[in-house]
Design an enzyme around this catalytic site. Sequence first.
Site, PDB file in Angstrom:
ATOM      1  N   GLY A 257     -68.814  50.231  58.566  1.00  0.00           N
ATOM      2  CA  GLY A 257     -67.771  49.661  57.723  1.00  0.00           C
ATOM      3  C   GLY A 257     -67.540  50.450  56.449  1.00  0.00           C
ATOM      4  N   VAL A 258     -66.465  50.071  55.735  1.00  0.00           N
ATOM      5  CA  VAL A 258     -66.070  50.769  54.517  1.00  0.00           C
ATOM      6  C   VAL A 258     -66.956  50.349  53.349  1.00  0.00           C
ATOM      7  CG1 VAL A 258     -64.161  51.196  52.927  1.00  0.00           C
ATOM      8  CG2 VAL A 258     -63.695  50.819  55.343  1.00  0.00           C
ATOM      9  N   GLY A 259     -67.309  51.307  52.495  1.00  0.00           N
ATOM     10  CA  GLY A 259     -68.005  50.966  51.267  1.00  0.00           C
ATOM     11  C   GLY A 259     -69.272  51.758  51.047  1.00  0.00           C
ATOM     12  N   GLU A 283     -63.320  52.537  62.401  1.00  0.00           N
ATOM     13  CA  GLU A 283     -62.018  52.343  61.758  1.00  0.00           C
ATOM     14  C   GLU A 283     -61.746  53.430  60.726  1.00  0.00           C
ATOM     15  OE1 GLU A 283     -62.226  47.603  61.252  1.00  0.00           O
ATOM     16  OE2 GLU A 283     -63.906  48.822  60.584  1.00  0.00           O
ATOM     17  N   ASN A 373     -62.785  39.375  50.250  1.00  0.00           N
ATOM     18  CA  ASN A 373     -62.034  40.415  50.955  1.00  0.00           C
ATOM     19  C   ASN A 373     -61.439  39.816  52.223  1.00  0.00           C
ATOM     20  OD1 ASN A 373     -62.603  42.654  49.183  1.00  0.00           O
ATOM     21  ND2 ASN A 373     -64.686  42.628  49.984  1.00  0.00           N
ATOM     22  N   GLY A 377     -61.991  44.696  60.491  1.00  0.00           N
ATOM     23  CA  GLY A 377     -62.231  44.958  61.908  1.00  0.00           C
ATOM     24  C   GLY A 377     -63.659  44.710  62.322  1.00  0.00           C
TER      25      GLY A 377
END
Length: 497
Positions: A257-259, A283, A373, A377
């Site tokens: 995931g993002v971050g 993603e 948030n 996905g």
Amino acid sequence: MTASEAAELIHDGDNIAIGGFTPNGDPKAVFRELSKRAVREHEAGHPFKVGIFSGASSCQSIEGDMALAHAIKFRAPFSTNKDFREHVNLEEIEYEDMHLGHMAERLRHGVYGTMDWLIIEASDIVEGTDECRLSLTSAGGIATTAARLARRIIIELNHFHSPLSRMLHDTFEPGECGFGRQPIPIIHVLDRIGKDYVSIDPKKIVCVVECNIPEEARQFKALTPTTEQMGNNVAEFLVADMKAGRIPPQFLPIQSGVGATGNAVLAAMGKNHHIPSFEVYSEVVQDAAIDLIERGLVKAASATAMTVTNEALHHVYDNIDFFAKHLVIRQSEIANSPEVIRRLGSIAINTAIECDIYGNENSSHICASRLMNGIGGSCDYERNGYVSIFTTPSTAKDGKISAIVPFCSHIDSTEHDVDVIVTEQGVADLRGKGPLHRAHEIIENCAHPDYRPLLREYLRIAEKGHTPHNLRAAFAMHDTFERKGDMRLTDFGEYIG
């Protein structure tokens, strides 16, 4: 046209689809003018709100500034913007938090009504009588589907991006369900199955806005001892699973995931000498993934966006011949396809806000009510991946909040879909364990030592059953934080006496 002139074409109540995915690849010029126009309209007493539909989150110029201008009537499917969530939590904006992999399908089925506009960023345009070919920039998103469905199109030709960005893209739209939809023919991470451009009907194009605007890229926080330890814990768990024969020796693709935590996990995997060079099917790719590609530790990567700094983005453009052999950018419907995720065996690694002692996970809301948030996905991957891992620091707010709680205040991924929980304290492998066994595993391995006695006490007072709970005390730690500002002050006696 100028961006200001283009913004004047949009009407109150219009639905706007956008290209891009995360803060990257988004149109920016027209929205910067549209938010100013919305302020003027409101000051003149005229209503002005639009719907905004994208592949994922977007940038400050879109959802942040438009939220501040009170100009968003509806938004889907995801956001990470502070200003946006503040106005959602004030109940000013209707927001549908949903799975990113479903977005294009819902557009095709008319769930959100007519898409009056598509505003899309391009690095190049090849004009033709029957077809215009747009080169996308740093992200795919829902561009292919939105371009086909939108009634009118505004193109932002952003000269900040190299026209060679086209070499990274693979655009593909599946057929309709129930009408002989064929399998998505991705067998290997780098398989290309579509075109390197988005096809647009020239009759739909209302105008082209030229600009030179850098990405509103997020600078992720540097590694901390906590995130670094979490990354190491994930890497060591994967190595142990590989040694046990549960992960094949050639390894499996990673979704991260993002971050900051996602960057930390990839960095730790790159440093772990027991992990062979691996692939990414995800993603996003972040700066850490770009670095690992260049060093040969990531041999192939597929994503919907390069969610990277502007420096990393231009490094890719400057070395496009190399990166085009190792990186492909897809539409989000393909990157998040359950079919492809399951076929490739992606290892899903995502970030939680909190997890409960039975393995339920919350990644979107604070104390039940307040949006943070969204799920993004994560569920597309965790429900369909080879193994589903959620990471979270064991505490927040200087120890006043425990990320391990008796019962999640909001549930995004259920205990049925969460295989492994990782904090800086350790790893809880929940596979093959019943609820009580899971509870002890999570408390002893993942909870912070300050909170383990409280969580053990909750189990003691819980009603006997397959999944023991005490309904009066299930949210006691959340309630204590709301009233006293510190979960450590919880006294379960207040709730069961």
